[in-house]
Design a protein around this motif. Structure first.
Motif, PDB file in Angstrom:
ATOM      1  N   ALA A 155       0.792  -1.228   0.000  1.00  0.00           N
ATOM      2  CA  ALA A 155       0.000   0.000   0.000  1.00  0.00           C
ATOM      3  C   ALA A 155       0.825   1.280   0.000  1.00  0.00           C
ATOM      4  N   TYR A 156       1.911   1.301   0.781  1.00  0.00           N
ATOM      5  CA  TYR A 156       2.636   2.557   0.987  1.00  0.00           C
ATOM      6  C   TYR A 156       3.907   2.618   0.145  1.00  0.00           C
ATOM      7  N   PRO A 157       4.096   3.735  -0.594  1.00  0.00           N
ATOM      8  CA  PRO A 157       3.193   4.861  -0.812  1.00  0.00           C
ATOM      9  C   PRO A 157       2.244   4.580  -1.974  1.00  0.00           C
ATOM     10  N   SER A 158       1.256   5.445  -2.154  1.00  0.00           N
ATOM     11  CA  SER A 158       0.354   5.305  -3.296  1.00  0.00           C
ATOM     12  C   SER A 158       1.115   5.593  -4.583  1.00  0.00           C
ATOM     13  N   GLY A 159       1.196   4.580  -5.447  1.00  0.00           N
ATOM     14  CA  GLY A 159       1.887   4.770  -6.716  1.00  0.00           C
ATOM     15  C   GLY A 159       1.187   5.759  -7.620  1.00  0.00           C
ATOM     16  N   HIS A 160      -0.136   5.743  -7.604  1.00  0.00           N
ATOM     17  CA  HIS A 160      -0.897   6.694  -8.420  1.00  0.00           C
ATOM     18  C   HIS A 160      -0.599   8.132  -7.988  1.00  0.00           C
ATOM     19  N   ALA A 161      -0.654   8.382  -6.680  1.00  0.00           N
ATOM     20  CA  ALA A 161      -0.440   9.743  -6.172  1.00  0.00           C
ATOM     21  C   ALA A 161       0.984  10.211  -6.436  1.00  0.00           C
ATOM     22  N   MET A 162       1.953   9.327  -6.200  1.00  0.00           N
ATOM     23  CA  MET A 162       3.350   9.708  -6.392  1.00  0.00           C
ATOM     24  C   MET A 162       3.668   9.952  -7.858  1.00  0.00           C
ATOM     25  N   THR A 163       3.208   9.074  -8.740  1.00  0.00           N
ATOM     26  CA  THR A 163       3.504   9.219 -10.166  1.00  0.00           C
ATOM     27  C   THR A 163       2.870  10.476 -10.749  1.00  0.00           C
ATOM     28  N   ALA A 164       1.624  10.759 -10.359  1.00  0.00           N
ATOM     29  CA  ALA A 164       0.970  11.973 -10.849  1.00  0.00           C
ATOM     30  C   ALA A 164       1.698  13.225 -10.368  1.00  0.00           C
ATOM     31  N   THR A 165       2.129  13.215  -9.101  1.00  0.00           N
ATOM     32  CA  THR A 165       2.842  14.366  -8.554  1.00  0.00           C
ATOM     33  C   THR A 165       4.152  14.598  -9.296  1.00  0.00           C
ATOM     34  N   VAL A 166       4.899  13.528  -9.539  1.00  0.00           N
ATOM     35  CA  VAL A 166       6.168  13.645 -10.254  1.00  0.00           C
ATOM     36  C   VAL A 166       5.931  14.131 -11.679  1.00  0.00           C
ATOM     37  N   THR A 167       5.000  13.519 -12.370  1.00  0.00           N
ATOM     38  CA  THR A 167       4.756  13.868 -13.775  1.00  0.00           C
ATOM     39  C   THR A 167       4.346  15.323 -13.937  1.00  0.00           C
TER      40      THR A 167
END
Length: 223
Positions: free
Chosen positions: A141-153
């Motif tokens: 679960a940790y960290p959210s891959g969706h949240a992290m990838t969107a933030t980076v992109t």
């Protein structure tokens, strides 16, 4: 105002801001990671309360839940974000012959994915489990891959627009899309019951940290 050359280093003020931001984000990320790893009771309690409430809403609102599944599985999916980075890299090379910028974008996206998977494997946090799930997900679960990838992109693309002197209207539109997407993907992951709230916050923090470090690293290059 004159925009910088396509492959020019970052401006000194960008580097200073990036370095300060990286310091703050590192402290916040390490603190949250530690609390998650030791399963700090107050954090676990808040996560469970929010998850229970949002899951009940998701079950009671199937139409909204279906819309959120489309958004999270297609529009804001990590592979969609990587495709967006690829398109941006190709555009930089094709339009400006900006090989360094394209390479920097690709390497940062790759290292972000590796960091994300490494932390997932190390922490190995279980995802929420429901008797009546509305969605499913793989890996820890940790960290959210969706949240992290969107933030980076979106963080990288916004910085590129700023660095190359994009028009104010374009920057404002991009900023609005980025804010909606980064916030939206995190909220959909919680709503669908596949992440705890702290997973999403951790993804946001780590994603912002990757962007700050990447901007600082970009500035170390000298033409």
């Amino acid at each position: 105002m004159h925009s910088p050359p396509v492959d020019a280093p970052s401006r000194p003020q960008d580097q200073r801001t990036a370095l300060r931001s990286a310091g703050v984000l590192t402290v916040c990320s390490v603190l949250l990671l530690t609390l998650v790893a030791v399963r700090w009771s107050p954090l676990v309690s808040v996560d469970e309360d929010i998850a229970t409430t949002t899951h009940r809403w998701a079950v009671d609102e199937p139409g909204l839940t279906h819309a959120f599944r489309i958004l999270t599985d297609w529009v804001w999916d990590p592979w969609t974000m990587r495709l967006l980075c690829t398109v941006a890299a190709v555009w930089l090379v094709w339009r400006f012959a900006a090989w360094w910028a394209a390479l920097w974008l690709g390497i940062t996206s790759l290292l972000s994915a590796l960091l994300q998977q490494g932390i997932k494997a190390a922490v190995d946090r279980p995802r929420p489990v429901w008797p009546d799930p509305v969605d499913s997900a793989h890996y820890a679960a940790y960290p959210s891959g969706h949240a992290m990838t969107a933030t980076v992109t979106f963080g990288l693309l916004l910085w590129l627009l700023h660095h190359y002197g994009a028009g104010r209207t374009l920057v404002r539109i991009a900023l609005a899309v980025a804010a909606l997407s980064v916030a939206g993907v995190g909220l959909t992951r919680i709503w669908l019951g596949v992440h705890w709230t702290s997973d999403v916050v951790g993804g946001w923090l780590l994603g912002a940290l990757v962007v700050a470090v990447a901007v600082f690293a970009h500035g170390r290059r000298r033409t």
